[in-house]
Scaffold this active site. Structure first.
Site, short mmCIF file in Angstrom:
data_model
loop_
_atom_site.label_atom_id
_atom_site.label_comp_id
_atom_site.label_asym_id
_atom_site.label_seq_id
_atom_site.Cartn_x
_atom_site.Cartn_y
_atom_site.Cartn_z
N THR A 22 0.81 -1.40 0.09
CA THR A 22 -0.15 -0.18 0.00
C THR A 22 0.93 1.08 0.01
OG1 THR A 22 -1.65 -1.16 1.26
CG2 THR A 22 -2.01 1.03 1.16
N THR A 23 1.64 1.22 0.86
CA THR A 23 2.67 2.44 1.19
C THR A 23 3.53 2.81 -0.42
OG1 THR A 23 2.97 1.95 3.23
CG2 THR A 23 4.61 3.49 2.21
N HIS A 82 -8.79 0.12 2.41
CA HIS A 82 -8.54 -1.51 2.46
C HIS A 82 -9.96 -2.20 2.30
CE1 HIS A 82 -4.33 -1.32 3.48
NE2 HIS A 82 -4.43 -0.79 4.70
N ARG A 116 -0.73 -9.05 -3.47
CA ARG A 116 0.53 -9.83 -3.46
C ARG A 116 0.21 -11.32 -3.16
NH1 ARG A 116 4.13 -8.11 1.62
NH2 ARG A 116 5.68 -9.00 0.62
N GLY A 132 10.37 -6.59 2.26
CA GLY A 132 9.63 -7.87 2.19
C GLY A 132 9.94 -8.38 0.52
#
Length: 479
Positions: free
Chosen positions: A86-87, A148, A170, A294
């Protein structure tokens, strides 16, 4: 791009908010009456009537937004599950849409002062909170928002307006690990014991995760894209939101500048990340908490093979059939042959014809019921009747290995070739080698057909990619 400072270094802000305590209390009472359960975080998750889960405040915010938010056709909504990039997608979207007033290489770029969550705010976490009804009318077009919330519970005005929705997800196992890491940070902060990854996986598989179940969330937006690809998309960001890069911008490497600006290395080094904070419904969060390197496949370092298989099995069951919704599938006697989506059947070489196996075999192969011998006997009959036994059965040699036989053999191999246990790179190389052999025999395989075959044959490890790749407005190239 110019390197001069921008005139305005802060994103536009909403007007003074009104309050409506009565409306918030009404929805709070309603949500409080719904079933709730413990979860990975230290907050109870309530189950919405539409089947998804959330803690109290953002679920109430979602319902207030549904009642009060007036979307415009020019709005752009970023939709994601938590811990799904998201960021990063917010940073990419904001810097792409506002690249003319805020050049990526400008020393006065808003990202130097504000985190991306301040540049694109959540409806349910930042705008519709604490009894507030924000005044969003004065924000200039295009207004950028984030959520979200699953598609089924988006504010009705969003769907009705036809505004653009950019969706990102993802791999479910990587999503789980990122959320587990994030939630444990706050458990430790609040004096609670961190939860084990096995416990986190149990919650995740049961669908008890923020805005989950994961699979329903992905499928909701996938189906929305399938029904209206002009409104919901997962790829080709700049063109989709109406801000395509010009030839001149490409020549001066504007795209590269934005990619560099939004890179993990650059964003984590900014003062806005290292020292900034973002106020959300559950408290003030340090911006650095939103960043974690990640790596794709990092779940292998945390999940047991058994847990990974369990998640994969759920993904396979949930996504089965969804990814092929936009692909035309024709069943030949030897496997699935994909078309490019422009016709109702695959164009086969002249010597190959399509056969509906269901006409000959009215049952499914089932090792438990012991029907393999019967199935094999009928399949052998179909192979012989179709004259393809030398392409399929090991002990059958072709009477004459002509160029036509070779052409058919490579075409058949291409139809039925799947990844299996091969690494993705080796799988792609072998597919390309088969296509090259066909090309030598004057049977050209188009790039799109090869890409479709690649997608069709991917293993269960790539189920999410199988779902997302066909969503691209400009279909991906094989190379």
């Amino acid at each position: 791009m110019s390197s001069s400072p921008s005139m305005r270094i802060s994103p536009p802000q909403e007007g003074e908010a009104k309050t409506n305590e009565e409306l918030y209390q009404q929805f709070t009472n309603l949500v409080s009456s719904w079933p709730c359960s413990p979860a990975l975080s230290n907050y109870q998750l309530y189950r919405h009537d539409n089947g998804w889960h959330s803690s109290l405040a953002p679920m109430v915010g979602t319902m207030v937004a549904d009642a009060c938010f007036a979307a415009r056709p020019s709005d752009i909504i970023v939709a994601t599950l938590p811990k799904s990039g998201t960021t990063w997608i917010k940073a990419l979207l904001y810097s792409t849409v506002h690249r003319r007033e805020h050049p990526a290489d400008s020393c006065g770029h808003p990202f130097n002062i504000h985190g991306s969550h301040e540049c694109i705010k959540f409806l349910e976490y930042q705008l519709y909170t604490q009894n507030r009804i924000p005044d969003l009318d004065e924000l200039p077009d295009p207004r950028l928002f984030a959520t979200h919330v699953p598609f089924v519970s988006l504010p009705r005005s969003v769907v009705a307006s036809g505004c653009k929705i950019v969706y990102v997800c993802r791999d479910p196992k990587d999503t789980l690990i990122s959320h587990w890491n994030f939630a444990n940070k706050f458990r430790v902060r609040d004096g609670l014991e961190p939860l084990s990854v096995e416990t986190a996986a149990d919650y995740f598989c049961d669908g008890v995760s923020p805005f989950g179940p994961y699979w329903d969330h992905v499928l909701g937006y996938w189906r929305a894209h399938s029904a209206n690809p002009e409104q919901v998309i997962g790829m080709r960001l700049a063109k989709f939101v109406g801000c395509p890069f010009s030839v001149e911008e490409e020549e001066v490497c504007a795209v590269d500048a934005i990619v560099k600006l939004c890179s993990f290395e650059h964003m984590t080094g900014l003062e806005a990340t290292k020292g900034g904070k973002t106020e959300l419904t559950f408290g003030v969060v340090e911006n650095s908490s939103f960043f974690r390197r990640g790596q794709v496949g990092d779940w292998e370092n945390h999940l047991s093979p058994e847990t990974a298989r369990k998640i994969d099995a759920i993904s396979e069951a949930k996504f089965r059939g969804s990814a092929t919704a936009s692909l035309n599938l024709t069943v030949s006697p030897l496997g699935a042959a994909l078309s490019d989506g422009t016709s109702s059947s695959t164009v086969l070489p002249p010597s190959i014809h399509a056969v509906n196996i269901g006409v000959h075999i009215d049952f499914k192969l089932d090792p438990i019921s012991g029907n393999y011998s019967k199935w094999r006997c009928i399949m052998s009959f179909v192979f012989r009747k179709s004259g393809v036994e030398s392409h399929v059965l090991v002990h059958f040699e072709p009477l004459q290995q002509t160029s036509q036989w070779c052409q058919d053999d490579f075409q058949i191999l291409l139809m039925i070739y799947v990844q299996g246990d091969l690494r993705i790179g080796e799988y792609c190389r072998r597919l390309k080698a088969l296509a090259d052999e066909l090309d030598k025999l004057d049977e050209h395989v188009s790039d799109k057909t090869l890409t479709l075959q690649l997608i069709c044959g991917l293993s269960s490890w790539f189920q999410v990619m199988v779902l997302l790749l066909p969503m691209q407005v400009s279909f991906p190239n094989f190379v």
